[in-house]
Design an enzyme around this catalytic site. Sequence first.
Site, mmCIF file in Angstrom:
data_model
loop_
_atom_site.group_PDB
_atom_site.id
_atom_site.type_symbol
_atom_site.label_atom_id
_atom_site.label_comp_id
_atom_site.label_asym_id
_atom_site.label_seq_id
_atom_site.Cartn_x
_atom_site.Cartn_y
_atom_site.Cartn_z
ATOM 1 N N ALA A 29 -5.350 1.088 9.246
ATOM 2 C CA ALA A 29 -5.622 1.373 10.751
ATOM 3 C C ALA A 29 -7.029 0.954 11.250
ATOM 4 C CB ALA A 29 -4.996 2.707 11.330
ATOM 5 N N ASP A 37 0.898 -1.102 -0.027
ATOM 6 C CA ASP A 37 0.061 -0.063 0.157
ATOM 7 C C ASP A 37 0.988 1.253 0.021
ATOM 8 O OD1 ASP A 37 -1.679 2.050 0.594
ATOM 9 O OD2 ASP A 37 -3.177 0.748 1.684
ATOM 10 N N ILE A 71 0.898 3.300 6.376
ATOM 11 C CA ILE A 71 -0.252 3.141 7.236
ATOM 12 C C ILE A 71 -0.939 4.531 7.251
ATOM 13 C CG2 ILE A 71 -0.475 3.373 9.911
ATOM 14 C CD1 ILE A 71 2.420 2.160 10.261
ATOM 15 N N HIS A 72 -2.493 4.440 7.076
ATOM 16 C CA HIS A 72 -3.246 5.377 6.899
ATOM 17 C C HIS A 72 -4.838 4.913 7.307
ATOM 18 C CE1 HIS A 72 -5.098 3.434 3.288
ATOM 19 N NE2 HIS A 72 -3.831 2.989 3.310
ATOM 20 N N GLY A 73 -5.654 5.582 7.329
ATOM 21 C CA GLY A 73 -7.047 5.276 7.915
ATOM 22 C C GLY A 73 -7.361 4.008 7.579
#
Length: 158
Positions: A19, A10, A14-16
């Site tokens: 997470a 990705d 780390i993103h919404g």
Amino acid sequence: MPNIVATRIDNRLIHGQVATQWAGVVGANLLLVANDAVAKDQFRQGLMNMAAPAYAQTRYFDIDKTIKVIDKASPAQKIFLILETPQDALRLVEGGVPIKVLNIGNMHMHEGKRQVATSVAVDDDDVATFKKLQDLGVTLEIQRTPNTAKEDVSKLFS
């Protein structure tokens, strides 16, 4: 053997979505970003730490360090390995990291790439890398979120 519960490409790392959806569904308590540039970028790490779920730890290792230390992980660490590119995945696999399934998420479109799936754009190097990963026994899956259908991976090679 490390307890890798999922491995995902990705390019947002780390993103919404990672997470709030992926980390919980795969049962991760450690989000490990393996990428040479991010391992040196405190600013990006800080932004990703803000997006990470409170129940999970985060680590940012370069590819070589990941290869060297992942076997030392405690079995209690449920590792969600997050990568930016297929080339990072290939380096890890060739270095002995036991990646069995590679979830291909967001690979954004930009010059020189062609769109092959809803959120996946590749160039010839990406295609060759995915073929090498398959030859090494890695199962490839294209899936945007845990609640969306998997897309046909043969699109990667068209």
